[in-house]
Design an enzyme around this catalytic site. Structure first.
Site, mmCIF file in Angstrom:
data_model
loop_
_atom_site.group_PDB
_atom_site.id
_atom_site.type_symbol
_atom_site.label_atom_id
_atom_site.label_comp_id
_atom_site.label_asym_id
_atom_site.label_seq_id
_atom_site.Cartn_x
_atom_site.Cartn_y
_atom_site.Cartn_z
ATOM 1 N N THR A 97 -40.987 49.289 48.726
ATOM 2 C CA THR A 97 -39.647 49.344 48.345
ATOM 3 C C THR A 97 -39.473 48.664 46.944
ATOM 4 O O THR A 97 -39.562 47.247 47.545
ATOM 5 C CB THR A 97 -38.838 49.413 49.716
ATOM 6 O OG1 THR A 97 -39.536 49.789 50.858
ATOM 7 C CG2 THR A 97 -37.763 49.502 49.929
ATOM 8 N N LYS A 172 -34.345 55.944 49.917
ATOM 9 C CA LYS A 172 -34.698 55.788 50.559
ATOM 10 C C LYS A 172 -33.686 53.714 50.793
ATOM 11 O O LYS A 172 -33.343 53.691 51.904
ATOM 12 C CB LYS A 172 -36.076 54.578 50.214
ATOM 13 C CG LYS A 172 -36.413 53.106 51.470
ATOM 14 C CD LYS A 172 -37.316 52.769 52.187
ATOM 15 C CE LYS A 172 -37.022 51.532 53.166
ATOM 16 N NZ LYS A 172 -38.114 51.863 54.118
ATOM 17 N N LYS A 247 -33.496 42.620 51.947
ATOM 18 C CA LYS A 247 -33.762 42.847 50.718
ATOM 19 C C LYS A 247 -33.534 44.232 50.219
ATOM 20 O O LYS A 247 -32.649 44.549 49.434
ATOM 21 C CB LYS A 247 -35.779 42.787 51.222
ATOM 22 C CG LYS A 247 -36.566 43.290 49.325
ATOM 23 C CD LYS A 247 -37.750 43.646 49.763
ATOM 24 C CE LYS A 247 -37.944 44.983 48.772
ATOM 25 N NZ LYS A 247 -39.485 45.060 49.073
HETATM 26 P P1 NAD Z 1 -47.139 42.042 52.003
HETATM 27 O O1 NAD Z 1 -45.922 40.614 51.262
HETATM 28 O O2 NAD Z 1 -46.893 41.557 53.386
HETATM 29 O O3 NAD Z 1 -47.614 42.898 51.395
HETATM 30 C C1 NAD Z 1 -47.345 42.767 49.823
HETATM 31 C C2 NAD Z 1 -48.781 42.917 49.252
HETATM 32 O O4 NAD Z 1 -49.339 43.160 47.865
HETATM 33 C C3 NAD Z 1 -49.358 41.388 49.606
HETATM 34 O O5 NAD Z 1 -50.680 41.371 50.162
HETATM 35 C C4 NAD Z 1 -49.693 40.960 48.298
HETATM 36 O O6 NAD Z 1 -50.831 39.507 47.533
HETATM 37 C C5 NAD Z 1 -50.562 42.332 47.060
HETATM 38 N N1 NAD Z 1 -49.987 41.947 45.669
HETATM 39 C C6 NAD Z 1 -48.825 41.224 45.356
HETATM 40 N N2 NAD Z 1 -48.812 41.638 43.834
HETATM 41 C C7 NAD Z 1 -50.360 42.219 44.029
HETATM 42 C C8 NAD Z 1 -50.850 42.360 42.738
HETATM 43 N N3 NAD Z 1 -50.541 42.461 41.365
HETATM 44 N N4 NAD Z 1 -51.925 43.075 42.852
HETATM 45 C C9 NAD Z 1 -52.893 43.116 43.841
HETATM 46 N N5 NAD Z 1 -51.803 42.819 45.274
HETATM 47 C C10 NAD Z 1 -51.136 42.359 45.309
HETATM 48 O O7 NAD Z 1 -45.872 43.092 52.665
HETATM 49 P P2 NAD Z 1 -45.476 44.591 53.207
HETATM 50 O O8 NAD Z 1 -44.577 44.202 54.711
HETATM 51 O O9 NAD Z 1 -46.877 44.638 53.087
HETATM 52 O O10 NAD Z 1 -44.372 45.076 52.449
HETATM 53 C C11 NAD Z 1 -45.044 46.561 50.772
HETATM 54 C C12 NAD Z 1 -43.831 46.694 50.764
HETATM 55 O O11 NAD Z 1 -43.615 47.988 51.529
HETATM 56 C C13 NAD Z 1 -42.847 46.278 50.437
HETATM 57 O O12 NAD Z 1 -41.848 46.485 49.452
HETATM 58 C C14 NAD Z 1 -41.563 46.633 51.456
HETATM 59 O O13 NAD Z 1 -40.082 46.426 51.428
HETATM 60 C C15 NAD Z 1 -42.186 48.145 51.907
HETATM 61 N N6 NAD Z 1 -41.878 47.792 53.603
HETATM 62 C C16 NAD Z 1 -42.159 47.296 54.116
HETATM 63 C C17 NAD Z 1 -41.743 47.376 55.579
HETATM 64 C C18 NAD Z 1 -42.305 46.473 57.593
HETATM 65 O O14 NAD Z 1 -42.160 46.347 57.902
HETATM 66 N N7 NAD Z 1 -43.777 45.076 56.529
HETATM 67 C C19 NAD Z 1 -41.573 48.990 55.742
HETATM 68 C C20 NAD Z 1 -41.183 49.267 55.062
HETATM 69 C C21 NAD Z 1 -41.152 49.172 53.835
#
Ligand code: NAD
Length: 297
Positions: A97, A172, A247
Site C-alpha cells: 500500500t 484503496k 499510514k
Molecule cells: P511488514 O513490515 O511486516 O513487512 C514488510 C517486509 O518488507 C519486511 O519484512 C521488510 O524487511 C521487507 N522489505 C523492506 N524492504 C525490502 C527490500 N528492499 N527487499 C526485500 N524485503 C524488503 O509489513 P506488512 O504488514 O506485511 O505490510 C506490507 C504492506 O501491505 C504495507 O504496504 C502495508 O501497508 C500493506 N497492508 C498491510 C496490512 C496488514 O494488516 N498488515 C493490510 C493491508 C495492506
C-alpha cells in the site's frame, strides 16, 4: 512439468509471508527474499526456495512481486536492484500500500526499463492473507489481466480491475479514507448514544438497519456486544491496527494534495488517527472510540 510463472517474491513480513506460502502450496516456484534474515529463514522453514539478494529474486523470473512497507522502499529497490536484474518484459506486480504518485512513478520506471507493471494493493489483513481471501484492487493493462488474475486468485477471493497504472492504489486510498471517516462517525454516534441513555444494542439495532449503516458498525462495531467478532470484544486487539489506518490516511492526505481536493473530513480523520496512533499504534483502529469518549483526541 510446471507451466506456472516463476515468481520473485520480495517482502516476507506479516502479509508477504502468508501470501508466499499460499503461492508455494499452490505449486508456484518462488525465489523469495527479504532484507531481514529471520524473515527469509521463516520462508525457508515453510519449504519456499529463498535467495540471498533482491537482484537474485528478480533474475530469470516471470513475475516480480513486492510487498514492502512504503513507496520509498519500492522505488529504491526497483532502481537499485530489481529493474536492472530482471529479463525484458518481466511483470512487476506491486502489492504494497503506497502513495498513488509513487505507484505511478514505479510503473513508469518499470515500463521505461522494458518491463510490464501492475499495482495490486490488498485489503483483508493478515487473516485474509493466511486464508487466501484477500481483496486485490488492481491497476493494470488489459493485456496483462489473465496472467495477473491467475496468480492473485491463489491469494485472494476478489479482484477488482480499477483501471490503468496506479488505479488500484487510488481505489484503496479512497476506500480507506472513507473507512477512517466512517469509524470516527460511528464512534461519535455510539458515545452520543451512551450520553443520551441508549443501550449499545438498541442503537446498533437501529443503525444496522437504517440509513447510518456501514461496515464500521455492522462488522467492526466499536463497542463490545452487538457484533461478537468485532475487536471491541477482545480489548481492541487488531483487526486493523491504528498505525496502519494512520499510514493509509497519510497517503490519502498526499493524494488530496496532489489533486488539489478540499476534503475536510479526510484531512481531519488523518489528523485524529495520527494523534491516536502515537500512543495506540497496535490497537485496532476502532479503539479510537475510547479517545472520543474521554475527549483526548
Ligand atoms: P511488514 O513490515 O511486516 O513487512 C514488510 C517486509 O518488507 C519486511 O519484512 C521488510 O524487511 C521487507 N522489505 C523492506 N524492504 C525490502 C527490500 N528492499 N527487499 C526485500 N524485503 C524488503 O509489513 P506488512 O504488514 O506485511 O505490510 C506490507 C504492506 O501491505 C504495507 O504496504 C502495508 O501497508 C500493506 N497492508 C498491510 C496490512 C496488514 O494488516 N498488515 C493490510 C493491508 C495492506
Amino acid at each position: 512439468m510446471n507451466d506456472k510463472p516463476v515468481i520473485g517474491f520480495l517482502g516476507l513480513g506479516h502479509m508477504g509471508l502468508p501470501m508466499a506460502i499460499n503461492l508455494h502450496k499452490a505449486g508456484y516456484v518462488l525465489k523469495a527474499f527479504d532484507v531481514v534474515p529471520e524473515a527469509v529463514q521463516r520462508a525457508a522453514s515453510a519449504g519456499i526456495e529463498t535467495v540471498t539478494t533482491g537482484a537474485a529474486a528478480a533474475t530469470d523470473v516471470d513475475i516480480v512481486l513486492t510487498m514492502f512497507p512504503t513507496g520509498q522502499h519500492v522505488l529504491d529497490a526497483y532502481r537499485e536492484s530489481l529493474l536492472p536484474a530482471a529479463r525484458p518484459d518481466t511483470l512487476f506486480l506491486e502489492c504494497s500500500t503506497i502513495d498513488v504518485a509513487q505507484a505511478r512513478e514505479a510503473a513508469a520506471l518499470a515500463v521505461e526499463a522494458g518491463h510490464r507493471s501492475a499495482d495490486a494493493p490488498v485489503s483483508g489483513g493478515v487473516v485474509g492473507a493466511e486464508a487466501g481471501t484477500l481483496t486485490f484492487m488492481l491497476g493494470a493493462d488489459e493485456a496483462d489481466l489473465a496472467q495477473i488474475t491467475e496468480v492473485l486468485e491463489v491469494m485472494g477471493k476478489r479482484i477488482v480491475h480499477c483501471g490503468g497504472h496506479g488505479a488500484g492504489q487510488a481505489a484503496k486510498v479512497c476506500n480507506n479514507m472513507l473507512l477512517g471517516i466512517s469509524m470516527l462517525g460511528a464512534s461519535e454516534a455510539f458515545v452520543l448514544g451512551e450520553r443520551l441513555g441508549l443501550s449499545h444494542q438498541a442503537l446498533f439495532d437501529v443503525i444496522s438497519s437504517a440509513s447510518g449503516q456501514c461496515w464500521s458498525v455492522t462488522t467492526n462495531c466499536p463497542v463490545p456486544g452487538p457484533v461478537p467478532t468485532s475487536p471491541a470484544n477482545r480489548d481492541y486487539q487488531p483487526g486493523f491496527a491504528a498505525a496502519l489506518m494512520a499510514k493509509d490516511l497519510s497517503l490519502a492526505t498526499s493524494a488530496l494534495g496532489h489533486t488539489d481536493t478540499d476534503a475536510h473530513l479526510g484531512t481531519l480523520a488523518a489528523q485524529l488517527f495520527s494523534k491516536f496512533a502515537q500512543d495506540h499504534a497496535g490497537t485496532d483502529f476502532s479503539g479510537i472510540i475510547n479517545a472520543v469518549r474521554d475527549g483526548s483526541l
